[in-house]
Design a protein around this motif. Structure first.
Motif, PDB file in Angstrom:
ATOM      1  N   ARG A   1      10.071  23.609 -26.648  1.00  0.00           N
ATOM      2  CA  ARG A   1       9.537  22.366 -26.040  1.00  0.00           C
ATOM      3  C   ARG A   1      10.583  21.264 -26.061  1.00  0.00           C
ATOM      4  N   ALA A   2      11.269  21.128 -27.187  1.00  0.00           N
ATOM      5  CA  ALA A   2      12.291  20.075 -27.297  1.00  0.00           C
ATOM      6  C   ALA A   2      13.459  20.357 -26.352  1.00  0.00           C
ATOM      7  N   HIS A   3      13.877  21.610 -26.274  1.00  0.00           N
ATOM      8  CA  HIS A   3      14.965  21.973 -25.353  1.00  0.00           C
ATOM      9  C   HIS A   3      14.588  21.610 -23.924  1.00  0.00           C
ATOM     10  N   ARG A   4      13.365  21.900 -23.543  1.00  0.00           N
ATOM     11  CA  ARG A   4      12.921  21.563 -22.176  1.00  0.00           C
ATOM     12  C   ARG A   4      12.942  20.064 -21.959  1.00  0.00           C
ATOM     13  N   ALA A   5      12.517  19.299 -22.962  1.00  0.00           N
ATOM     14  CA  ALA A   5      12.517  17.836 -22.831  1.00  0.00           C
ATOM     15  C   ALA A   5      13.939  17.282 -22.755  1.00  0.00           C
TER      16      ALA A   5
ATOM     17  N   SER B   1      19.058  24.338 -35.894  1.00  0.00           N
ATOM     18  CA  SER B   1      19.802  24.691 -34.686  1.00  0.00           C
ATOM     19  C   SER B   1      20.359  23.406 -34.074  1.00  0.00           C
ATOM     20  N   ARG B   2      21.165  23.594 -33.033  1.00  0.00           N
ATOM     21  CA  ARG B   2      21.768  22.467 -32.331  1.00  0.00           C
ATOM     22  C   ARG B   2      21.599  22.646 -30.843  1.00  0.00           C
ATOM     23  N   VAL B   3      21.648  21.536 -30.125  1.00  0.00           N
ATOM     24  CA  VAL B   3      21.631  21.580 -28.670  1.00  0.00           C
ATOM     25  C   VAL B   3      22.763  20.700 -28.172  1.00  0.00           C
ATOM     26  N   SER B   4      23.557  21.223 -27.263  1.00  0.00           N
ATOM     27  CA  SER B   4      24.695  20.465 -26.712  1.00  0.00           C
ATOM     28  C   SER B   4      24.204  19.565 -25.603  1.00  0.00           C
ATOM     29  N   LEU B   5      24.828  18.407 -25.522  1.00  0.00           N
ATOM     30  CA  LEU B   5      24.600  17.480 -24.416  1.00  0.00           C
ATOM     31  C   LEU B   5      25.841  17.524 -23.543  1.00  0.00           C
TER      32      LEU B   5
ATOM     33  N   VAL C   1      14.377  15.787 -34.249  1.00  0.00           N
ATOM     34  CA  VAL C   1      15.657  15.865 -33.559  1.00  0.00           C
ATOM     35  C   VAL C   1      16.500  14.736 -34.137  1.00  0.00           C
ATOM     36  N   ASN C   2      17.666  15.089 -34.659  1.00  0.00           N
ATOM     37  CA  ASN C   2      18.556  14.116 -35.290  1.00  0.00           C
ATOM     38  C   ASN C   2      19.894  14.072 -34.566  1.00  0.00           C
ATOM     39  N   VAL C   3      20.564  12.946 -34.713  1.00  0.00           N
ATOM     40  CA  VAL C   3      21.901  12.755 -34.168  1.00  0.00           C
ATOM     41  C   VAL C   3      22.891  12.904 -35.314  1.00  0.00           C
TER      42      VAL C   3
ATOM     43  N   SER D   1      17.271   6.120 -24.418  1.00  0.00           N
ATOM     44  CA  SER D   1      16.745   6.805 -23.241  1.00  0.00           C
ATOM     45  C   SER D   1      16.305   8.231 -23.590  1.00  0.00           C
ATOM     46  N   ILE D   2      17.111   8.939 -24.368  1.00  0.00           N
ATOM     47  CA  ILE D   2      16.737  10.301 -24.783  1.00  0.00           C
ATOM     48  C   ILE D   2      15.481  10.245 -25.651  1.00  0.00           C
ATOM     49  N   HIS D   3      15.398   9.252 -26.528  1.00  0.00           N
ATOM     50  CA  HIS D   3      14.195   9.083 -27.354  1.00  0.00           C
ATOM     51  C   HIS D   3      12.971   8.909 -26.454  1.00  0.00           C
ATOM     52  N   ALA D   4      13.113   8.079 -25.420  1.00  0.00           N
ATOM     53  CA  ALA D   4      11.990   7.849 -24.499  1.00  0.00           C
ATOM     54  C   ALA D   4      11.590   9.146 -23.800  1.00  0.00           C
ATOM     55  N   ASP D   5      12.576   9.964 -23.404  1.00  0.00           N
ATOM     56  CA  ASP D   5      12.267  11.253 -22.780  1.00  0.00           C
ATOM     57  C   ASP D   5      11.496  12.155 -23.738  1.00  0.00           C
ATOM     58  N   LEU D   6      11.902  12.165 -25.004  1.00  0.00           N
ATOM     59  CA  LEU D   6      11.215  12.999 -25.988  1.00  0.00           C
ATOM     60  C   LEU D   6       9.794  12.498 -26.256  1.00  0.00           C
ATOM     61  N   THR D   7       9.574  11.195 -26.160  1.00  0.00           N
ATOM     62  CA  THR D   7       8.218  10.683 -26.387  1.00  0.00           C
ATOM     63  C   THR D   7       7.278  11.067 -25.254  1.00  0.00           C
ATOM     64  N   ASP D   8       7.835  11.460 -24.103  1.00  0.00           N
ATOM     65  CA  ASP D   8       6.989  11.968 -23.021  1.00  0.00           C
ATOM     66  C   ASP D   8       6.444  13.351 -23.347  1.00  0.00           C
ATOM     67  N   SER D   9       7.131  14.093 -24.206  1.00  0.00           N
ATOM     68  CA  SER D   9       6.743  15.468 -24.534  1.00  0.00           C
ATOM     69  C   SER D   9       6.095  15.619 -25.906  1.00  0.00           C
ATOM     70  N   PHE D  10       6.312  14.652 -26.794  1.00  0.00           N
ATOM     71  CA  PHE D  10       5.788  14.734 -28.153  1.00  0.00           C
ATOM     72  C   PHE D  10       5.086  13.426 -28.496  1.00  0.00           C
ATOM     73  N   GLU D  11       4.044  13.518 -29.304  1.00  0.00           N
ATOM     74  CA  GLU D  11       3.321  12.316 -29.730  1.00  0.00           C
ATOM     75  C   GLU D  11       4.260  11.362 -30.459  1.00  0.00           C
ATOM     76  N   THR D  12       3.986  10.070 -30.330  1.00  0.00           N
ATOM     77  CA  THR D  12       4.798   9.081 -31.037  1.00  0.00           C
ATOM     78  C   THR D  12       4.121   8.693 -32.346  1.00  0.00           C
ATOM     79  N   VAL D  13       4.940   8.319 -33.300  1.00  0.00           N
ATOM     80  CA  VAL D  13       4.441   7.822 -34.577  1.00  0.00           C
ATOM     81  C   VAL D  13       4.333   6.303 -34.438  1.00  0.00           C
ATOM     82  N   GLU D  14       3.124   5.804 -34.540  1.00  0.00           N
ATOM     83  CA  GLU D  14       2.855   4.379 -34.374  1.00  0.00           C
ATOM     84  C   GLU D  14       3.711   3.548 -35.335  1.00  0.00           C
ATOM     85  N   GLY D  15       4.328   2.517 -34.812  1.00  0.00           N
ATOM     86  CA  GLY D  15       5.130   1.609 -35.615  1.00  0.00           C
ATOM     87  C   GLY D  15       6.559   2.062 -35.841  1.00  0.00           C
ATOM     88  N   LEU D  16       6.877   3.330 -35.481  1.00  0.00           N
ATOM     89  CA  LEU D  16       8.221   3.858 -35.712  1.00  0.00           C
ATOM     90  C   LEU D  16       8.914   4.318 -34.441  1.00  0.00           C
ATOM     91  N   GLU D  17       8.131   4.736 -33.470  1.00  0.00           N
ATOM     92  CA  GLU D  17       8.720   5.346 -32.286  1.00  0.00           C
ATOM     93  C   GLU D  17       8.247   4.629 -31.032  1.00  0.00           C
TER      94      GLU D  17
END
Length: 166
Positions: A52-56, A160-164, A4-6, A95-111
């Motif tokens: 999954r990302a849309h739900r998160a 694809s894109r998702v609106s905030l 997911v990119n900004v 904050s959005i990054h933190a929400d996504l880390t609840d649903s997807f594994e984090t990459v050690e040292g980067l996330e």
């Protein structure tokens, strides 16, 4: 690798283009600019990963972001060093990054707690050149992040894109 990119506004791309002459000595200079928000991993079924990302991201509001300066990672956990980047200040993106880390594994040292929002300009090369670029003063660039992109790292394209909502 999907992520997911900004997307960044044209003013950020213009700044990156203005900095290009100072970056030509690096091994790789980015031509496409965005802010990586969260790596999602590989997927056999992209639609399931996007779902999954849309739900998160449900209920995530539009957030403010600011390019506050130029910095570098001297010893990044992945890839060649140094990495010169535009520093992004945004508690909302964190904050959005933190929400996504609840649903997807984090990459050690980067996330997770190690996540640093940024727009990569160049990587690999001389550390002194990185220090010189970061000495440059820039005007802050503020914008509202009102959408996110699902990015396909293999083809280097948004899928694809998702609106905030505001």
């Amino acid at each position: 690798m999907y992520s997911v990119n900004v997307p960044v506004p044209g003013r950020v791309r213009t700044l990156a283009n203005e900095l290009y002459p100072e970056l030509v000595g690096f091994d790789r200079v980015r031509e496409d600019h965005s802010c990586l928000l969260k790596r999602l991993g590989e997927a056999d079924h992209v639609a399931q990963l996007q779902h999954r990302a849309h739900r998160a991201l449900e209920g995530a509001p539009a957030v403010e972001a600011k390019i506050s300066g130029i910095d570098y990672f001297e010893d990044p956990p992945l890839g060649s060093a140094p990495v010169v980047y535009l520093a992004v200040e945004s508690p909302g993106l964190e904050s959005i990054h933190a929400d996504l880390t609840d649903s997807f594994e984090t990459v050690e040292g980067l996330e997770g707690s190690d996540y640093v929002p940024h727009v990569t300009l160049a990587r690999g090369g001389d550390l002194e050149a990185a220090k010189r670029v970061t000495d440059r003063e820039i005007e802050p660039i503020r914008w509202t992040v009102s959408e996110l992109e699902f990015w396909d790292g293999t083809y280097k394209l948004p899928v694809s894109r998702v609106s905030l909502p505001a």
